[in-house]
Design a protein around this motif. Structure first.
Motif, PDB file in Angstrom:
ATOM      1  N   MET A 105      16.561   4.809  -5.172  1.00  0.00           N
ATOM      2  CA  MET A 105      16.522   5.647  -3.966  1.00  0.00           C
ATOM      3  C   MET A 105      16.352   7.125  -4.310  1.00  0.00           C
ATOM      4  N   GLU A 106      16.460   7.425  -5.607  1.00  0.00           N
ATOM      5  CA  GLU A 106      16.245   8.811  -6.076  1.00  0.00           C
ATOM      6  C   GLU A 106      15.735   8.699  -7.505  1.00  0.00           C
ATOM      7  N   PRO A 129      16.874   0.771   1.673  1.00  0.00           N
ATOM      8  CA  PRO A 129      15.539   0.349   1.230  1.00  0.00           C
ATOM      9  C   PRO A 129      14.421   1.274   1.696  1.00  0.00           C
ATOM     10  N   LEU A 130      14.602   1.890   2.856  1.00  0.00           N
ATOM     11  CA  LEU A 130      13.561   2.788   3.367  1.00  0.00           C
ATOM     12  C   LEU A 130      13.365   3.968   2.402  1.00  0.00           C
ATOM     13  N   GLU A 131      14.491   4.514   1.915  1.00  0.00           N
ATOM     14  CA  GLU A 131      14.389   5.612   0.936  1.00  0.00           C
ATOM     15  C   GLU A 131      13.687   5.131  -0.322  1.00  0.00           C
ATOM     16  N   ALA A 132      14.011   3.895  -0.739  1.00  0.00           N
ATOM     17  CA  ALA A 132      13.363   3.344  -1.941  1.00  0.00           C
ATOM     18  C   ALA A 132      11.860   3.164  -1.698  1.00  0.00           C
ATOM     19  N   GLU A 135      10.237   6.422  -2.080  1.00  0.00           N
ATOM     20  CA  GLU A 135      10.181   6.797  -3.492  1.00  0.00           C
ATOM     21  C   GLU A 135       9.054   6.038  -4.212  1.00  0.00           C
ATOM     22  N   ILE A 136       8.870   4.772  -3.856  1.00  0.00           N
ATOM     23  CA  ILE A 136       7.783   3.987  -4.467  1.00  0.00           C
ATOM     24  C   ILE A 136       6.443   4.668  -4.150  1.00  0.00           C
ATOM     25  N   HIS A 137       6.300   5.063  -2.900  1.00  0.00           N
ATOM     26  CA  HIS A 137       5.062   5.729  -2.478  1.00  0.00           C
ATOM     27  C   HIS A 137       4.877   7.038  -3.263  1.00  0.00           C
ATOM     28  N   HIS A 195       8.401   2.140   9.268  1.00  0.00           N
ATOM     29  CA  HIS A 195       8.894   3.526   9.241  1.00  0.00           C
ATOM     30  C   HIS A 195       8.609   4.205   7.905  1.00  0.00           C
ATOM     31  N   SER A 196       7.931   3.519   6.996  1.00  0.00           N
ATOM     32  CA  SER A 196       7.710   4.078   5.665  1.00  0.00           C
ATOM     33  C   SER A 196       6.240   4.414   5.463  1.00  0.00           C
ATOM     34  N   ASP A 197       5.951   5.023   4.298  1.00  0.00           N
ATOM     35  CA  ASP A 197       4.546   5.311   3.973  1.00  0.00           C
ATOM     36  C   ASP A 197       3.863   4.094   3.349  1.00  0.00           C
TER      37      ASP A 197
END
Ligand SMILES: C[S@@+](CC[C@H](N)C(=O)[O-])C[C@H]1O[C@@H](n2cnc3c(N)ncnc32)[C@H](O)[C@@H]1O
Length: 216
Positions: A105-106, A129-132, A135-137, A195-197
């Motif tokens: 997540m960071e 998971p959304l933060e993760a 971060e993947i993006h 909600h993610s990229d």
């Protein structure tokens, strides 16, 4: 009706004895071909510079080094005990993988550092998971691919019983159940991805889990 998620842990597997049992379990999963590797290849991951999230003992990424063209393999893992086991396993595979202590997540990496991001069996442990996904993006290069495989909470009870009884060592069986309770359903993941990229990701259901794959 699908049961509510029961959150497992935000600390990963830390205790050394549990880590040793998990290593035996992960080896069995590798030998049975149940650790997501073939799905990752089928999903179109190309290799290059690979980042593995929550590698645990490292077999997923390490197996990939034998099957596709991998330039470098970096693992981002929250558990120091897992990191040392992964490092030991990488020397058995004779591959210079690098395992870094950190949370998905960071992630402790620069933007656009990797061609491929993979993960197996870890998503259900991620606190956010959304933060993760974001971060993947961020760490993927343009055109880079990702493939995340994990358990699925709405798996049929018969399959659950079958896999429970073939799980070895036996002390891993309780963890299998808590992980299944913490796992997501395909529709929950689709909603999160919206909600993610990683909006163009394709989420599929398989025998015991789910697979999220796509391109940046
Ligand atoms: C069930 S194990 C799966 C290990 C391995 N990927 C496999 O398939 O055998 C989940 C792993 O994810 C790690 N983990 C959990 N949360 C994490 C996070 N936020 N960031 C990085 N690793 C995490 C745990 O410490 C553990 O090693």
């Amino acid at each position: 009706m699908v049961k509510m998620r029961i959150i497992e842990t935000n600390e990963g597997i830390q205790d050394e004895l549990t880590v040793e049992s998990f290593d035996i379990f992960a080896r069995e999963m590798r030998d049975k071909g149940w650790n997501g590797v073939s799905e990752m290849i089928t999903s179109g991951i190309m290799g290059g510079d690979i980042l593995e999230l929550g590698p645990g003992p490292g077999y997923v990424g390490l197996e990939l080094t034998k099957k596709i063209s991998v330039t470098s393999l970096t693992g981002c893992e929250i558990s120091p005990a897992m990191l040392s086991i992964a490092q030991k396993n990488a020397s058995e595979y004779n591959f210079p993988a690098q395992y870094v202590l950190g949370s998905c997540m960071e992630m402790p990496f620069e933007n656009e550092s990797f061609d491929t991001v993979i993960s197996n069996g870890s998503l259900h442990e991620w606190e956010n998971p959304l933060e993760a996904f974001q971060e993947i993006h961020r760490v993927l290069r343009h055109g880079g691919r990702f493939c995340i495989t994990d358990l699925r909470r709405d798996v049929n009870p018969l399959k659950k019983a079958l896999v429970y009884y073939v799980t070895r060592p036996k002390e891993m069986r309780r963890g299998l159940l808590t992980s299944l309770n913490a796992a997501y359903t395909v529709s929950e993941i689709i909603e999160l991805l919206r909600h993610s990229d990683l909006r163009n990701a394709i989420v599929t259901r398989n025998f015991f889990g789910l697979c999220i794959a796509g391109e940046k």
